[in-house]
Design a protein around this motif. Structure first.
Motif, PDB file in Angstrom:
ATOM      1  N   VAL A  81      30.846-126.976 104.915  1.00 14.66           N
ATOM      2  CA  VAL A  81      29.522-127.082 104.297  1.00 14.66           C
ATOM      3  C   VAL A  81      28.592-127.729 105.321  1.00 14.66           C
ATOM      4  N   THR A  82      27.595-126.984 105.745  1.00 12.29           N
ATOM      5  CA  THR A  82      26.690-127.432 106.798  1.00 12.29           C
ATOM      6  C   THR A  82      25.425-128.039 106.205  1.00 12.29           C
ATOM      7  N   THR A  83      25.034-129.183 106.731  1.00 16.15           N
ATOM      8  CA  THR A  83      23.781-129.808 106.327  1.00 16.15           C
ATOM      9  C   THR A  83      22.932-130.030 107.576  1.00 16.15           C
ATOM     10  N   SER A  84      21.745-129.441 107.589  1.00 16.47           N
ATOM     11  CA  SER A  84      20.848-129.591 108.726  1.00 16.47           C
ATOM     12  C   SER A  84      19.441-129.899 108.231  1.00 16.47           C
ATOM     13  N   GLU A  85      18.812-130.879 108.847  1.00 16.56           N
ATOM     14  CA  GLU A  85      17.462-131.284 108.448  1.00 16.56           C
ATOM     15  C   GLU A  85      16.461-130.155 108.637  1.00 16.56           C
ATOM     16  N   ARG A  86      16.660-129.362 109.698  1.00 19.73           N
ATOM     17  CA  ARG A  86      15.783-128.222 109.966  1.00 19.73           C
ATOM     18  C   ARG A  86      16.616-127.070 110.512  1.00 19.73           C
ATOM     19  N   GLU A  87      16.099-125.849 110.387  1.00 16.91           N
ATOM     20  CA  GLU A  87      16.772-124.724 111.024  1.00 16.91           C
ATOM     21  C   GLU A  87      16.541-124.833 112.530  1.00 16.91           C
ATOM     22  N   PHE A  88      17.501-124.343 113.321  1.00 19.39           N
ATOM     23  CA  PHE A  88      17.307-124.433 114.767  1.00 19.39           C
ATOM     24  C   PHE A  88      18.113-123.374 115.508  1.00 19.39           C
ATOM     25  N   LEU A  89      17.720-123.160 116.763  1.00 29.79           N
ATOM     26  CA  LEU A  89      18.449-122.332 117.710  1.00 29.79           C
ATOM     27  C   LEU A  89      19.082-123.256 118.737  1.00 29.79           C
ATOM     28  N   ALA A  90      20.281-122.944 119.195  1.00 34.03           N
ATOM     29  CA  ALA A  90      20.969-123.794 120.164  1.00 34.03           C
ATOM     30  C   ALA A  90      21.665-122.930 121.210  1.00 34.03           C
ATOM     31  N   THR A 129      21.348-117.165 121.480  1.00 34.54           N
ATOM     32  CA  THR A 129      21.464-118.480 120.867  1.00 34.54           C
ATOM     33  C   THR A 129      22.275-118.444 119.580  1.00 34.54           C
ATOM     34  N   ASP A 130      22.803-119.615 119.216  1.00 34.35           N
ATOM     35  CA  ASP A 130      23.354-119.808 117.882  1.00 34.35           C
ATOM     36  C   ASP A 130      22.206-120.160 116.946  1.00 34.35           C
ATOM     37  N   TYR A 131      22.384-119.831 115.674  1.00 37.66           N
ATOM     38  CA  TYR A 131      21.372-120.138 114.673  1.00 37.66           C
ATOM     39  C   TYR A 131      21.995-120.956 113.554  1.00 37.66           C
ATOM     40  N   VAL A 132      21.322-122.044 113.168  1.00 37.66           N
ATOM     41  CA  VAL A 132      21.759-122.867 112.044  1.00 37.66           C
ATOM     42  C   VAL A 132      20.604-122.966 111.057  1.00 37.66           C
ATOM     43  N   ALA A 133      20.879-122.681 109.785  1.00 37.21           N
ATOM     44  CA  ALA A 133      19.850-122.720 108.748  1.00 37.21           C
ATOM     45  C   ALA A 133      19.593-124.155 108.303  1.00 37.21           C
ATOM     46  N   SER A 134      18.436-124.385 107.714  1.00 36.47           N
ATOM     47  CA  SER A 134      18.105-125.712 107.200  1.00 36.47           C
ATOM     48  C   SER A 134      18.719-125.920 105.825  1.00 36.47           C
ATOM     49  N   GLY A 135      18.803-127.189 105.417  1.00 35.51           N
ATOM     50  CA  GLY A 135      19.359-127.511 104.112  1.00 35.51           C
ATOM     51  C   GLY A 135      20.877-127.546 104.138  1.00 35.51           C
ATOM     52  N   THR A 136      21.477-127.435 102.974  1.00 41.90           N
ATOM     53  CA  THR A 136      22.936-127.445 102.840  1.00 41.90           C
ATOM     54  C   THR A 136      23.420-126.047 102.500  1.00 41.90           C
ATOM     55  N   THR A 137      24.271-125.508 103.348  1.00 43.62           N
ATOM     56  CA  THR A 137      24.768-124.151 103.161  1.00 43.62           C
ATOM     57  C   THR A 137      26.272-124.120 103.380  1.00 43.62           C
ATOM     58  N   GLY A 138      26.926-123.244 102.667  1.00 42.98           N
ATOM     59  CA  GLY A 138      28.363-123.102 102.825  1.00 42.98           C
ATOM     60  C   GLY A 138      28.880-121.923 102.041  1.00 42.98           C
ATOM     61  N   PRO A 139      30.001-121.349 102.462  1.00 42.96           N
ATOM     62  CA  PRO A 139      30.575-120.207 101.753  1.00 42.96           C
ATOM     63  C   PRO A 139      31.237-120.626 100.455  1.00 42.96           C
ATOM     64  N   ASN A 140      31.598-119.642  99.655  1.00 45.11           N
ATOM     65  CA  ASN A 140      32.250-119.901  98.376  1.00 45.11           C
ATOM     66  C   ASN A 140      33.597-120.584  98.576  1.00 45.11           C
ATOM     67  N   ALA A 141      33.893-121.601  97.757  1.00 43.12           N
ATOM     68  CA  ALA A 141      35.152-122.334  97.860  1.00 43.12           C
ATOM     69  C   ALA A 141      35.997-122.224  96.587  1.00 43.12           C
ATOM     70  N   ASP A 142      35.586-121.390  95.637  1.00 42.00           N
ATOM     71  CA  ASP A 142      36.281-121.283  94.357  1.00 42.00           C
ATOM     72  C   ASP A 142      36.526-119.813  94.049  1.00 42.00           C
ATOM     73  N   GLU A 143      37.790-119.392  94.049  1.00 40.21           N
ATOM     74  CA  GLU A 143      38.091-117.969  93.847  1.00 40.21           C
ATOM     75  C   GLU A 143      37.663-117.463  92.479  1.00 40.21           C
TER      76      GLU A 143
END
Length: 306
Positions: free
Chosen positions: A178-187, A264-278
Motif C-alpha cells: 500500500v503506497t502513500t505519497s504526498e504528491r504524484e511524481f516522476l523518478a 521514468t517511474d510514476y507514483v500516484a498521490s494519496g494512498t493506493t494499493g491493489p486488492n488484498a481480499d479475495e
C-alpha cells in the motif's frame, strides 16, 4: 517500464509491485523485521532466471543477484538515488534517507537545495498463503472476471505442471503493498537514459508498446520540475483481459548540461494499493516473506533447470 498497481518504483523505490501472468514474468518476495526488510525478486524467462535480494535498512539499500537458471542479465537492476520531478518541484530520493519501521519503508523526498520534504512510504498488508496451490487462482476472460489468489505457482507454471498438489508451506505470507505519497511524481536517474532524440520520438513508440487495440490515454508535453522547466509525456494503458493497467512516462532532462530523454517511474498521490481480499476479486500476490520465497526458489530451480 512502470506496471501499475501502482508501481512504487520497481524495487529501487520501493517496492514492489510487479504483476503479470505467464511464464517468466517478474515476481517479488520479501520478509521484514523491525528495522530492515529484505525482498527477493525472481526475474527472467524460463532459460535465465535470477533471484534478486533487495535489503532495505535505515539509510541503506543493497542488491544481490543470484542466478538460479542460466545467466540472467542484471544490467537493468537499478538501485541508484533518483531525481524526482513534480509540478513546480525537483527533489531527490536518496538511499541515505531510508527509514524502516516493521513492514513500512519510508523514503522522504527532499526538495533540491532545501530542507523541504515530501512524504513517500510503502506499507505491506499480509495474506496467508499456507497450503495454497496453483488452483487457488481462477482465470477469467479479463482481470475483473478472474478470482482467487494468483501467485508465482501460476506465473512459473512448470512448477504446478510437474506436481498439481504442490502447495505453499506453513508460514508463507504474501505482502500486498500500500503506497502513500504526498504528491504524484516522476523518478529516474542516469541509468534510465534512452536513445531517443526527442520526447515525441519516445511517445510515438510508447503509444504502440502493445500489439493490440487496448484503450489508452496520452498526456503530452506537460511541465514538471522547478518552474515547470522540464517537459514530460505519459501514456496510460487501461486494464484489459487478464492484464493490469500500465503507465509509461518520460522526461527531457539535462544531466551534465546535455538534454537527454529519460524513461521514468510514476507514483500516484494519496494512498493506493491493489486488492488484498479475495472476496472482493482477484488478489495478485507478487510479494512474499522468506518462507514463501525460499520455497519458490527451490521449486523454480527443480522445474526449470535442464
Amino acid at each position: 517500464m512502470n506496471k501499475l498497481i501502482v508501481t512504487p518504483i520497481a524495487l529501487s523505490l520501493l517496492v514492489f509491485s510487479l504483476t503479470g501472468c505467464g511464464e517468466g514474468e517478474d515476481a517479488v518476495f520479501g520478509s521484514g523485521s523491525s528495522n530492515e526488510i529484505t525482498i527477493a525478486s525472481f526475474e527472467g524467462n524460463s532459460n535465465n532466471i535470477a533471484r534478486i535480494n533487495e535489503k532495505y535498512r535505515i539509510g541503506e539499500h543493497n542488491s544481490e543477484v543470484i542466478n538460479i537458471v542460466g545467466n540472467f542479465n542484471s544490467q537493468g537492476i537499478n538501485t541508484l538515488d533518483k531525481t524526482v520531478l513534480v509540478n513546480n518541484f525537483e527533489g531527490t530520493l536518496e538511499n541515505r534517507y531510508i527509514e524502516v519501521n516493521g513492514l513500512t519503508v519510508r523514503r522522504p523526498i527532499y526538495l533540491k537545495n532545501s530542507n523541504t520534504v515530501l512524504d513517500y512510504r510503502v506499507t505491506y498488508n499480509k495474506v496467508d498463503l499456507s497450503g495454497r496451490k496453483a488452483d487457488s487462482y481462477k482465470a477469467g476472460n479479463n482481470t475483473n472476471n478472474s478470482s482467487g489468489i494468483r501467485t508465482a505457482l501460476n506465473t512459473y507454471s512448470k512448477i504446478s505442471a510437474n506436481n498439481v498438489d504442490i502447495a505453499f508451506p506453513e508460514g508463507s505470507i504474501c505482502y500486498i503493498p500500500v503506497t502513500t505519497s504526498e504528491r504524484e511524481f516522476l523518478a529516474f536517474n542516469a541509468k534510465d537514459e534512452t536513445n531517443y532524440r526527442t520526447l515525441n520520438d519516445w511517445l510515438n513508440v510508447a503509444k504502440n508498446r502493445f500489439n493490440d487495440s487496448r484503450p489508452s490515454q496520452t498526456k503530452e508535453g506537460f511541465g514538471v520540475g522547478i518552474s515547470n522547466r522540464q517537459t514530460a509525456s505519459q501514456v496510460k494503458f487501461f486494464a484489459i483481459n487478464d492484464e493490469p493497467e500500465y503507465i509509461y512516462s518520460a522526461v527531457v532532462y539535462a544531466y551534465n548540461n546535455s538534454n537527454r530523454i529519460y524513461e521514468t517511474d510514476y507514483v500516484a498521490s494519496g494512498t493506493t494499493g491493489p486488492n488484498a481480499d479475495e472476496r472482493n476479486g482477484l488478489v495478485d500476490c507478487t510479494l512474499y516473506n522468506d518462507v514463501a520465497a525460499d520455497f519458490l526458489a527451490k521449486e523454480i530451480s527443480d522445474s526449470y533447470k535442464k
